[in-house]
Design a protein around this motif. Structure first.
Motif, PDB file in Angstrom:
ATOM      1  N   ASP A 167       1.262  -1.253  -0.160  1.00 33.10           N
ATOM      2  CA  ASP A 167      -0.367  -0.193  -0.079  1.00 33.10           C
ATOM      3  C   ASP A 167       0.653   0.933  -0.006  1.00 33.10           C
ATOM      4  O   ASP A 167       0.109   2.350   0.220  1.00 33.10           O
ATOM      5  N   ALA A 168       2.412   1.353   0.144  1.00 29.61           N
ATOM      6  CA  ALA A 168       3.358   1.979   0.154  1.00 29.61           C
ATOM      7  C   ALA A 168       4.105   2.303  -0.773  1.00 29.61           C
ATOM      8  O   ALA A 168       5.025   2.644  -1.087  1.00 29.61           O
ATOM      9  N   GLU A 169       3.728   1.265  -1.624  1.00 27.47           N
ATOM     10  CA  GLU A 169       5.118   1.047  -2.957  1.00 27.47           C
ATOM     11  C   GLU A 169       4.342   2.622  -3.835  1.00 27.47           C
ATOM     12  O   GLU A 169       3.457   2.735  -4.161  1.00 27.47           O
ATOM     13  N   PRO A 170       5.406   2.269  -5.016  1.00 24.79           N
ATOM     14  CA  PRO A 170       5.787   3.124  -6.251  1.00 24.79           C
ATOM     15  C   PRO A 170       4.125   2.953  -6.286  1.00 24.79           C
ATOM     16  O   PRO A 170       3.901   1.740  -6.972  1.00 24.79           O
ATOM     17  N   LYS A 171       4.001   3.891  -7.708  1.00 22.64           N
ATOM     18  CA  LYS A 171       2.255   3.372  -8.292  1.00 22.64           C
ATOM     19  C   LYS A 171       2.488   2.414  -8.904  1.00 22.64           C
ATOM     20  O   LYS A 171       1.061   2.281  -9.215  1.00 22.64           O
ATOM     21  N   LYS A 172       3.471   2.523 -10.496  1.00 26.27           N
ATOM     22  CA  LYS A 172       3.599   1.348 -11.133  1.00 26.27           C
ATOM     23  C   LYS A 172       3.587  -0.109 -10.324  1.00 26.27           C
ATOM     24  O   LYS A 172       3.609  -0.989 -10.940  1.00 26.27           O
ATOM     25  N   ARG A 173       3.855  -0.324  -9.350  1.00 27.52           N
ATOM     26  CA  ARG A 173       4.006  -1.382  -8.549  1.00 27.52           C
ATOM     27  C   ARG A 173       2.623  -1.655  -6.956  1.00 27.52           C
ATOM     28  O   ARG A 173       2.251  -3.134  -6.425  1.00 27.52           O
ATOM     29  N   ARG A 174       2.284  -0.658  -6.939  1.00 31.17           N
ATOM     30  CA  ARG A 174       1.300  -0.553  -5.320  1.00 31.17           C
ATOM     31  C   ARG A 174      -0.336  -1.018  -6.547  1.00 31.17           C
ATOM     32  O   ARG A 174      -1.284  -1.002  -7.508  1.00 31.17           O
ATOM     33  N   PRO A 175      -0.642  -1.963  -5.454  1.00 31.06           N
ATOM     34  CA  PRO A 175      -1.929  -3.010  -6.269  1.00 31.06           C
ATOM     35  C   PRO A 175      -3.115  -2.175  -6.028  1.00 31.06           C
ATOM     36  O   PRO A 175      -2.962  -1.112  -4.923  1.00 31.06           O
ATOM     37  N   THR A 176      -4.094  -2.560  -6.928  1.00 32.95           N
ATOM     38  CA  THR A 176      -5.251  -1.499  -7.561  1.00 32.95           C
ATOM     39  C   THR A 176      -6.561  -1.780  -7.177  1.00 32.95           C
ATOM     40  O   THR A 176      -7.613  -1.365  -6.610  1.00 32.95           O
ATOM     41  N   THR A 177      -6.250  -3.020  -6.616  1.00 33.04           N
ATOM     42  CA  THR A 177      -7.602  -4.204  -6.513  1.00 33.04           C
ATOM     43  C   THR A 177      -7.402  -4.880  -5.008  1.00 33.04           C
ATOM     44  O   THR A 177      -6.535  -4.699  -4.668  1.00 33.04           O
ATOM     45  N   VAL A 178      -8.607  -5.307  -4.768  1.00 32.64           N
ATOM     46  CA  VAL A 178      -8.698  -6.209  -3.730  1.00 32.64           C
ATOM     47  C   VAL A 178      -8.059  -7.226  -3.350  1.00 32.64           C
ATOM     48  O   VAL A 178      -7.073  -8.090  -3.144  1.00 32.64           O
ATOM     49  N   PRO A 179      -8.004  -7.973  -4.746  1.00 31.25           N
ATOM     50  CA  PRO A 179      -7.483  -9.369  -5.170  1.00 31.25           C
ATOM     51  C   PRO A 179      -5.737  -9.079  -5.126  1.00 31.25           C
ATOM     52  O   PRO A 179      -4.820 -10.391  -5.162  1.00 31.25           O
ATOM     53  N   ALA A 180      -5.436  -8.007  -6.255  1.00 29.60           N
ATOM     54  CA  ALA A 180      -3.973  -7.880  -6.041  1.00 29.60           C
ATOM     55  C   ALA A 180      -3.036  -7.907  -4.989  1.00 29.60           C
ATOM     56  O   ALA A 180      -2.120  -8.340  -4.752  1.00 29.60           O
ATOM     57  N   MET A 181      -3.865  -6.419  -3.786  1.00 32.44           N
ATOM     58  CA  MET A 181      -3.429  -6.078  -2.805  1.00 32.44           C
ATOM     59  C   MET A 181      -3.090  -7.571  -2.009  1.00 32.44           C
ATOM     60  O   MET A 181      -2.523  -7.794  -1.532  1.00 32.44           O
ATOM     61  N   VAL A 182      -4.180  -8.685  -1.713  1.00 29.03           N
ATOM     62  CA  VAL A 182      -4.228  -9.620  -1.070  1.00 29.03           C
ATOM     63  C   VAL A 182      -3.667 -10.863  -1.820  1.00 29.03           C
ATOM     64  O   VAL A 182      -2.865 -11.758  -0.808  1.00 29.03           O
ATOM     65  N   ALA A 183      -2.952 -10.960  -2.893  1.00 29.65           N
ATOM     66  CA  ALA A 183      -1.801 -11.859  -2.979  1.00 29.65           C
ATOM     67  C   ALA A 183      -0.895 -11.420  -3.040  1.00 29.65           C
ATOM     68  O   ALA A 183       0.256 -11.983  -2.778  1.00 29.65           O
ATOM     69  N   MET A 184      -0.555  -9.887  -2.841  1.00 27.46           N
ATOM     70  CA  MET A 184       0.613  -9.556  -3.132  1.00 27.46           C
ATOM     71  C   MET A 184       1.302 -10.312  -1.149  1.00 27.46           C
ATOM     72  O   MET A 184       1.943 -10.543  -0.616  1.00 27.46           O
TER      73      MET A 184
END
Length: 325
Positions: A261-278
């Protein structure tokens, strides 16, 4: 397991980890009465074993470009520079103040050691950690999610934010969570001029943040855990600053997993599934001890939305939930 190196965005950290005391795999305790808070001592330290070979890290430290643009965080206002920093603490910290019902509480030194040697850990453990609060907007939502799931977390507090949300800080402890320190200003340029740690400044910000928390929680509060803004691995000449922490009974601790949630925008998850996966990648990797970096500062609504699924995934994988004293 190795410390995860990563870039840090707005009000973030890139860290390495620390260790805590042994004990059976923690299970989430019931929420405590907000009116009571007692000191909880950590369990005895585990026996030392030979560390396994480290795996390659998965992220990169804070770059000079990010350091120039991200410090201090725009989510926080920097107060007047503190006066000449003290070189020794007035009262050495003992143990964290944790509400009744909190379980799986370990010292930072214990957890730091377990990251280096996971075989010494008492079981599969997840340490949920939230940096940069307390926040009147996001922290209550995080606390609601933790309470609903009956698990606890460690909140790394920025001292200048404490006067803005004292009741949130009280609630964190009352509901069984732990409080740790994350500097007074979160200002990279002041803490690491020329990318080298200023030991006097680190010591001063530790003492002032501790004092700010004690103003709210009382003089008996103490903690063994400190997280460097930007992460220990991102800066140079850290030995003197580390020694200043040690003199105060504290150990620095980073992370080896993150929500992004604090990664650079190009690597920051933008959806719940993407954040959960990371955030749950360590389950796939078979990590024994996981220190998950997240944030409870302004704008972290996706973290709040993803938290229930992250918790459920670790529960299903057999992890206990620990906190840092």
């Amino acid at each position: 397991m190795t410390w995860m190196k990563m870039s840090v965005c707005t009000a973030v950290v890139a860290v390495t980890l620390v260790a805590c005391s042994p004990g059976p795999p923690p299970s989430a305790g019931p929420s405590a009465d907000p009116s009571s808070a007692v000191a909880q001592a950590p369990p005895p330290a585990p026996a030392a074993t030979t560390p396994p070979a480290a795996k390659p890290t998965r992220t990169t430290p804070v770059t000079p470009e990010q350091s120039a643009t991200q410090s201090p965080s725009p989510e926080m206002t920097t107060p007047e520079p503190p006066t000449t920093p003290p070189t020794t603490p007035t009262t050495p910290p003992a143990v964290d103040t944790v509400a009744p019902g909190a379980s799986g509480v370990y010292t930072a030194a214990q957890v730091h050691a377990w990251v280096k040697d996971p075989t010494a850990a008492p079981g599969k453990l997840l340490f949920l950690t939230f940096d940069d609060g307390p926040s009147n907007l996001i922290t209550p939502k995080v606390l609601d999610a933790l309470k609903a799931a009956q698990v606890h977390a460690t909140f790394f507090i920025v001292g200048q934010e404490v006067p803005k949300a004292p009741e949130i800080l009280k609630r964190e402890v009352a509901e069984g969570n732990s409080i740790a320190l994350h500097s007074l200003t979160h200002d990279y340029k002041k803490l690491y001029p020329g990318r080298s740690a200023n030991a006097e400044r680190v010591a001063s910000e530790f003492d002032k943040t501790l004092a700010a928390v004690r103003e709210v929680l009382g003089p008996d509060f103490s903690t063994t855990a400190w997280r460097y803004p930007g992460g220990h691995m991102s800066w140079k000449h850290m030995a003197a600053a580390d020694a200043a922490l040690e003199a105060r009974g504290a150990t620095w601790i980073d992370w080896n997993a993150m929500t992004g949630d604090a990664e650079p925008k190009k690597r920051r998850p933008t959806t719940v599934p993407a954040m959960v996966a990371m955030a749950t990648q360590p389950i796939t990797d078979g990590e024994q001890v996981v220190i998950l970096l997240a944030h409870d500062s302004r704008g972290k609504d996706l973290t709040v939305a993803s938290l229930p699924q992250i918790i459920d995934a670790y529960k299903a994988a057999g992890y206990g939930f620990g906190t840092l004293s």
